[in-house]
Design a protein around this motif. Sequence first.
Motif, PDB file in Angstrom:
ATOM      1  N   UNK A   1      45.989  68.270  37.410  1.00 23.85           N
ATOM      2  CA  UNK A   1      45.135  68.117  38.588  1.00 23.85           C
ATOM      3  C   UNK A   1      45.082  69.360  39.452  1.00 23.85           C
ATOM      4  N   UNK A   2      45.903  70.353  39.126  1.00 25.03           N
ATOM      5  CA  UNK A   2      45.907  71.571  39.944  1.00 25.03           C
ATOM      6  C   UNK A   2      45.012  72.627  39.310  1.00 25.03           C
TER       7      UNK A   2
ATOM      8  N   UNK B   1      40.367  77.345  49.824  1.00 24.11           N
ATOM      9  CA  UNK B   1      40.129  76.041  49.182  1.00 24.11           C
ATOM     10  C   UNK B   1      41.388  75.187  49.296  1.00 24.11           C
ATOM     11  N   UNK B   2      41.199  73.896  49.111  1.00 21.86           N
ATOM     12  CA  UNK B   2      42.317  72.956  49.245  1.00 21.86           C
ATOM     13  C   UNK B   2      43.409  73.264  48.218  1.00 21.86           C
ATOM     14  N   UNK B   3      42.972  73.634  47.023  1.00 23.88           N
ATOM     15  CA  UNK B   3      43.933  73.904  45.952  1.00 23.88           C
ATOM     16  C   UNK B   3      44.884  75.046  46.347  1.00 23.88           C
TER      17      UNK B   3
ATOM     18  N   UNK C   1      32.665  78.940  48.718  1.00 25.48           N
ATOM     19  CA  UNK C   1      33.234  77.892  49.562  1.00 25.48           C
ATOM     20  C   UNK C   1      32.756  77.970  51.007  1.00 25.48           C
TER      21      UNK C   1
ATOM     22  N   UNK D   1      34.440  78.544  35.349  1.00 22.41           N
ATOM     23  CA  UNK D   1      35.013  77.505  36.211  1.00 22.41           C
ATOM     24  C   UNK D   1      36.415  77.151  35.724  1.00 22.41           C
TER      25      UNK D   1
ATOM     26  N   UNK E   1      36.937  72.251  42.102  1.00 22.07           N
ATOM     27  CA  UNK E   1      35.747  71.476  42.476  1.00 22.07           C
ATOM     28  C   UNK E   1      34.642  72.361  43.035  1.00 22.07           C
ATOM     29  N   UNK E   2      35.050  73.472  43.625  1.00 19.82           N
ATOM     30  CA  UNK E   2      34.081  74.223  44.421  1.00 19.82           C
ATOM     31  C   UNK E   2      33.029  74.937  43.577  1.00 19.82           C
TER      32      UNK E   2
ATOM     33  N   UNK F   1      32.299  73.735  40.586  1.00 18.05           N
ATOM     34  CA  UNK F   1      31.771  72.655  39.761  1.00 18.05           C
ATOM     35  C   UNK F   1      30.382  72.255  40.275  1.00 18.05           C
ATOM     36  N   UNK F   2      29.497  72.063  39.386  1.00 13.50           N
ATOM     37  CA  UNK F   2      28.181  71.547  39.797  1.00 13.50           C
ATOM     38  C   UNK F   2      27.292  72.591  40.439  1.00 13.50           C
ATOM     39  N   UNK F   3      27.730  73.872  40.485  1.00 14.73           N
ATOM     40  CA  UNK F   3      26.884  74.892  41.105  1.00 14.73           C
ATOM     41  C   UNK F   3      25.969  75.578  40.089  1.00 14.73           C
TER      42      UNK F   3
END
Lengths: 460, 284
Positions: B38-39, B68-70, B208, B235, B240-241, B243-245
Amino acid sequence: MKMPPEQITLEQWDKRYPLLKAQGLQERFYGGPLGRHAEYGDTRLRSLKLDNSPAALALWNLLLSENERLHRARAEGRKIVGTMKDLGTVPVLADCFKNVTAFYPDGAWWTPCLMEQNEGLFESASQYGFDESFCPVRAMVGAFINGEHFPIPDALICSTGAICDDVSAITQKLVQLGFAMHWWEMPRRRMPDEGEESALLPCGWKAPRVQVEFVQAELAGVKSVLEALTGRQLVTKDLRRGIQRANGFRRILNELRLLVYTADPCPMGSLEMLAAEMLALHYCSDYTEATLVLEALLDEVGERLLAATGVLAADTARVFWVNPPADLRAMNLLEECGGRVCGTEYLFAHTLAEIREDIEPLEALARTALADPMVGSTHERAEYICRQAVRFGAEGVVISRIGGASHCAVEGRVIGQAVRDALEIPVVETEIQTLCDSADSQLRTRLEALVENIKQRRSS
Amino acid sequence: MKTVYYTCPFVPKELIAACGLLPMRSVPALQADIRIEGMCSYAAAWLEELEQRVDSGEDFIAVFSTACDQMRRAFDLYHQSEQSSFLLNVPSMTTENSFRYYVQELRRLEQFLCSISGETPDWRRNCRQTANKVELTRPNKAIAITGGPLNSMIYKSIERLLSEGAAGVVFDATEGALTPELVGIDAAGENDPLEAIARIYFELPAIWRRPNNSYYQWMAQACNAAGADAIILVRHVFCDLWHGQGPELSKRLSVPVLELNVDGQGELPVAAVSRIEAFLEALG
Ligand code: SF4
Ligand code: SF4
C-alpha cells in the motif's frame, strides 16, 4: 408495549414496524418502514442486525433519506454546498447561513456497501482511472457523473494540502470534468519549535500560532465563498451561534458515547453508534432533525441503563475500533464474535471535540480544523488512540485498514506498534472490504481470536 | 561537510548550500521488494536508501516534504530514527497566503540547517548546478517522459528501448527532474535572498498542485517547444496523484500517452518493456 432491547434483522423490523405504528409511533417527515430503503437499493440492510428501538429506526431513516432530503432542499430553493475532506469544520460555517444545506459528497464512500455494489459507482470510477488502488471514496466520481445519488451542489469546497492522496487526486479529476471547486489549504500540523508561540488545539494537541493564523485566513476565504453564494454577509454573532449549535450537538453525542462505551451490558450496538458519530460531520444535512434523533437515542440509552439492560451480554470483550469499516457488517461481526466496541477513532476525532467559544470564531474553527487526526503525524494519532483506549478501558484494538487509502499502510503499523508498546493489549490489523462476505470467515476467525485472547488475559 | 539528502524539487539546493551543507537530490534505486503493502514504491525506496545510509554509519540530514500523503507518512516512519530529519511543508495551492507560508517554512529549514552546520547563511556559497539540460537532436519519434520519479536504471532502460524503436527522449519532466532555471539570478544580491529563491521555486509545476493547471500549461509549452510526438507517463504503484492523469494529458496535449506502472523494483517490469515496444510500433 416496549420491547426489551435486541438486535433484529430487517425482516423482523418490517414486522415490528406496523405494530409500533398501531401503538401510536410518531415519526418525522422522513420516517417509514426500513424495508423500503432496501427495496430502493440499500440492500446491505438485509445483512445487518439493527437495534429494535424507535430511536434507532429514526436514526436509520434520517441517514438513509439524505439524498432525498437534499433534493427536497434544492427544490425549496436552498443552496446546496458540497464540502469535502475536512470532516466537520466547513459545515459549521455553512450552518451559520439560513438558506444553505451542506453535505459531504465524499460520503458516497458508503454507497457501494449499502447498495452491495449494484449501483455501479466503482465501475464508473474505474473508467476515469480510479480503480481499487483508491479507497471507497472513488465512488464519489461515479456519483458526480451519473447524478443519481446526491444533487450536484451549487458550490464545492474542498480542503487540500495535508489530506489523503485519494481525495486529492479525485477532486482534481472532478475539476477536470468541469465541476468548479474552491480549494482551501490545510498545512500538515507540526509541533511548535522550541520558543515558538503555540496554540492549544482540541484533542489535546498543540500547533504553532502561525499555522492557526494561516488556517484562519483560509477559512475566511471559505466564508467569502459562502457569502457570495448566498448574497449574505456573515457577522461574528452568526458565527458564534453556529459554533454554539455545533457544541450543543457535540455535547449530546459525547454524553451518548460516554454512556454507551462505558456501560455494561452494552446498551446500544456499534452499528448505531457508528451512524450516530457520523451525524456530527454535517448533521446529515439537517441540524434540527439530527439533534432530535440524537436526543431520542440518548433517552433510549438512559432508559436501558436504568433497567440494566442492553443489546449484548454483560462482560463482553471491550474493543477500541480504529477507522471506519468499509463494510457496515463488520461491526455486527465483532459483536457476533463476542466483542463490543468501547471506543472509536473514525478519522474525525476533532469533530467530536467542542469548539472554543471564548475566542474569535474563525480562530476557534481554525484550531478545530487543525486538530484533524489526519493532518498531523501518525505518531500523534497513535498516541491519541492510546489515550482514548485507556479512557474507555479497552482490552483490545481493531485497526480496520481501508483498502487503497494512502494513509493506511503506514498508519496501521505505527498505531499497532504504539498500542502494543504503551498498553500491552492485543491488536488486530485487518483490511475490511466493501462487502466483507467473501472474507467473512477469515475476518471472523481474526475477531474471534482477538476476543479469545482478551478473555484469556482476563483469567490469567 | 554534511550531506543533505532530499527528493522533492521544492527543497531549494541553494538554501542548503547557503547554510554550509552539501545538497544531494536522492534518486533511489530500489533493490528489494516494496516494503509495505500500500505504500508508494518510490517513497518506500527512499526510506530504504536512507536506512542503508544509517546502517553504513553515514552522518547526514534528510529533508522530506509534504507534497503527498505517502511522503508525509514516509517521514512519520523515518522520523523514529535518531538521524536528523526535517519535514518541509510545501503548500498545494499557489495563492499568496500559501506562498507566505512556504517562505516561513524555508526560514525554518534555514534555521534548522544552520543549527547543524553551525554557520550563518551565506548566499554566495555555490551549490553544484546539476546540468540536466542536454542539447538533443530531435529523434524520429520524439518522446517526453513525465510522472513519478525515475531511478537511473529505469531511465536508461527506457532510453534504450526508445532508441531501438528509432525514438528518443526529448525531455524528462518526471517528478524531481524539473528544477528551476536560476541562471542569471544573483540571490546574494537580493534584499531577501531566501524570498527571492522561494518565489522561483514556488512557480515549479507539479501534479499535486491544486489546481494543477500550471503543470499542464508547462507540459504543453515544453511539448510544443520540443516537438514531442508522444508522452510516457510513469506511475509508481500506489501513487494516487499520477493515477488517472493519462487521459487528461492526452486530452490537453493531443498526443498519445503511454501509462507505465513501475512497481518498486530497480528494473523496468517485463510488462512495461513490451508495452513500450507496442506503443512505439503504434506510433509508426
Ligand atoms: S478513507 Fe482515508 S483515503 Fe479514503 S477518503 Fe477517507 S481519509 Fe481519504
Ligand atoms: S510517486 Fe506519487 S506517491 Fe510517490 S512520492 Fe511521488 S507523488 Fe508521492
